[in-house]
Design a protein around this motif. Sequence first.
Motif, PDB file in Angstrom:
ATOM      1  N   ILE A  64       0.835  -1.201   0.000  1.00  0.00           N
ATOM      2  CA  ILE A  64       0.000   0.000   0.000  1.00  0.00           C
ATOM      3  C   ILE A  64       0.869   1.251   0.000  1.00  0.00           C
ATOM      4  O   ILE A  64       0.559   2.246  -0.648  1.00  0.00           O
ATOM      5  CB  ILE A  64      -0.968  -0.007   1.204  1.00  0.00           C
TER       6      ILE A  64
ATOM      7  N   ILE B 276      -6.318  -0.659  -3.149  1.00  0.00           N
ATOM      8  CA  ILE B 276      -6.044   0.766  -3.014  1.00  0.00           C
ATOM      9  C   ILE B 276      -7.317   1.559  -3.297  1.00  0.00           C
ATOM     10  O   ILE B 276      -8.094   1.239  -4.206  1.00  0.00           O
ATOM     11  CB  ILE B 276      -4.909   1.206  -3.962  1.00  0.00           C
TER      12      ILE B 276
ATOM     13  N   THR C 174      -1.604   3.102   8.387  1.00  0.00           N
ATOM     14  CA  THR C 174      -0.994   1.972   7.691  1.00  0.00           C
ATOM     15  C   THR C 174       0.365   1.686   8.311  1.00  0.00           C
ATOM     16  O   THR C 174       1.202   2.585   8.402  1.00  0.00           O
ATOM     17  CB  THR C 174      -0.805   2.280   6.191  1.00  0.00           C
TER      18      THR C 174
ATOM     19  N   TYR D 122      -1.380  -3.146  -5.527  1.00  0.00           N
ATOM     20  CA  TYR D 122      -2.255  -3.242  -4.355  1.00  0.00           C
ATOM     21  C   TYR D 122      -3.709  -3.117  -4.819  1.00  0.00           C
ATOM     22  O   TYR D 122      -4.233  -2.006  -4.940  1.00  0.00           O
ATOM     23  CB  TYR D 122      -1.906  -2.148  -3.348  1.00  0.00           C
TER      24      TYR D 122
ATOM     25  N   SER E 276       0.796   3.852  -3.029  1.00  0.00           N
ATOM     26  CA  SER E 276       0.469   5.231  -2.660  1.00  0.00           C
ATOM     27  C   SER E 276       1.560   6.189  -3.091  1.00  0.00           C
ATOM     28  O   SER E 276       1.284   7.283  -3.614  1.00  0.00           O
ATOM     29  CB  SER E 276       0.256   5.315  -1.148  1.00  0.00           C
TER      30      SER E 276
ATOM     31  N   THR F 290     -12.683   0.778  -3.205  1.00  0.00           N
ATOM     32  CA  THR F 290     -11.357   0.320  -3.591  1.00  0.00           C
ATOM     33  C   THR F 290     -11.406  -0.245  -5.005  1.00  0.00           C
ATOM     34  O   THR F 290     -12.480  -0.533  -5.557  1.00  0.00           O
ATOM     35  CB  THR F 290     -10.849  -0.769  -2.626  1.00  0.00           C
TER      36      THR F 290
END
Length: 613
Positions: free
Chosen positions: A285, A488, A360, A485, A289, A436
Amino acid sequence: MREPISLQATETANTGAVPRPTEPPRFRPRERFLRVSSFFLGVVIHIYIWDVFLARFAIFRWYVQRTMLRRWVNIARRFRMLAVELGGMQIKLGQFLSSRADIIPDVVRRELTGLQDEVPPAPTGHVLEVILEELGAPPSEIFRSFETACVAAASLGQVHYAVLHDGREVAVKVQRPWIDKIIEVDLSAVTWVVRLIKNYPPIRRRADLEALLAEFARVLVQELDYIQEARSAAIFRQNFAHHPGIYIPEPIFELTTRRVLVMERISGIKITDLHTLDQLGVSRIELASRLNNCYLKQFFIDGFFHADPHPGNLFVRVETNTSLTPSWPTAPPSPVGNNGHLTNAVLEQQLPIDHAPDETPAGTPFTLIFVDFGMVGRLTPETMEIMRQGVLGLATNDADRILNCLEQLNMILPGADRRQIKAAIETMLRYSFNRTVRELTNLDVEAIMAETKDLIYDLPFQIPQDLLYLGRALSMVAGLATEIYPDINLFQELRPFARAMLAQEQRNGNWMEKLQQELSELGRILLALPREMDAYYRAANRGELQTRSDLSRLERSMKRVERATERLIGGMLATGLFLGGVQLRTRGLEREANRAWWAAAAAILWALWPRNS
């Protein structure tokens, strides 16, 4: 890692002559043109026959849908074999498609993924000859050592490792043989296919294919200039100088020419080698990101973006020493943007590029490395401002903002029904907002299509030429983030950036400028109003006033009723003929019965045959 090989052993002691390839690379323009153009033309014909023509028939539609995945896997396999054999532009197209995990099925994408690693290298003799021609000296005079084995082969060039006399380790990128002419032939083949299909009405309405191809050709030819690529890399180093989580190798300008590029050597793990990254403890993640936020900065703050983010150009370096700092100067960002406001500095501070998302657990520290800056894109300040408003619309679930953004970017056809498009945007947001990527794959597509069927029928969108590479980069980044991911939430990733823009709008120093714009617009309307009213009354006195009504929905409904009536008539006629044939057959009139049955079959075909409407 291979040990560097000294060039002293590869050069003739007396003359320093560069070895020639044992078999010179062959280049046959006519054969290449025919193979490339025939493949793409075959794909166009396949799409028309299967996905356009046969899909119109209810009797064939189920088979078309059932075999679609298998057919496209076969096409992808044939394209990969052709691309590996021919190289050139096909490699770039395959790399682009293989990164679209968000829209292309995995089985199809896996057929193309190998194009990131399967490109065969050019002969070593060609590489050494190009270095000699471009740099004016044999490699042993320029480098302390040079690794003759290719470590990475791409569509336009290949990379070799070397060590400079001052001890710096570098990567040497050398263009492939005949690449200028190969690109020219590939572009001419695709141009020929484009000219055949450009007048197909659904395509002609929504895109100027020749203009889009011209833009693609311009950037592709620009990518052949390694001096320009080195300059682009230097700009990216400057833009990310204060972000230790992003790294761009340093170009060595004094050893760079149009066909040879020398850059700082870097090491890292391919961004899609997720198994290795998982073993090393890199947070998926956090990686997805950082990639996403890095591109937000490029799109909305810098206006200068890496337009070729396929996995072969992105690497991850795991940092064992958390106290490491960037190796280039880390001057803070300027507080003043291009327009004199605090826009860019404030927005950039709100982007958590080098940090894990909220709530996270942080994984192993890592650095995201970009390479290959031959394909870059530029955005004007006006375009960036429009896109920022679109981001605000996505982050705040505001369909009006999104619609205004699409209009200002010229992505909506003139005369399109604005209310219809807004209703479709609201429908899409209702089904997708704050979900997501994994959840988006389970959307109720049939329900969405039922609510937006009129918009799907009209498709009032077009592709602006100047946004070709922006769309390409956006789609590739979305696909790559999805692959890294799948859970996400891109809406969540946009929120810090959107909050900064909203806060800036509220406290902003732009209100006076906006007030002036509104007043000037109002003044222009007031000045034009008497003249327009005079023209209106003159037309009314002459009886020339005309009204326009959008009857497209009513017209489509009437056509559906007519079509259903025709099918009903055809079905009744076919049934009557069939039963009549049975009666004739029972009376021994076999020839007449066969004629009646053939007529029944013709009536069924007439009822099912698709109409031009």
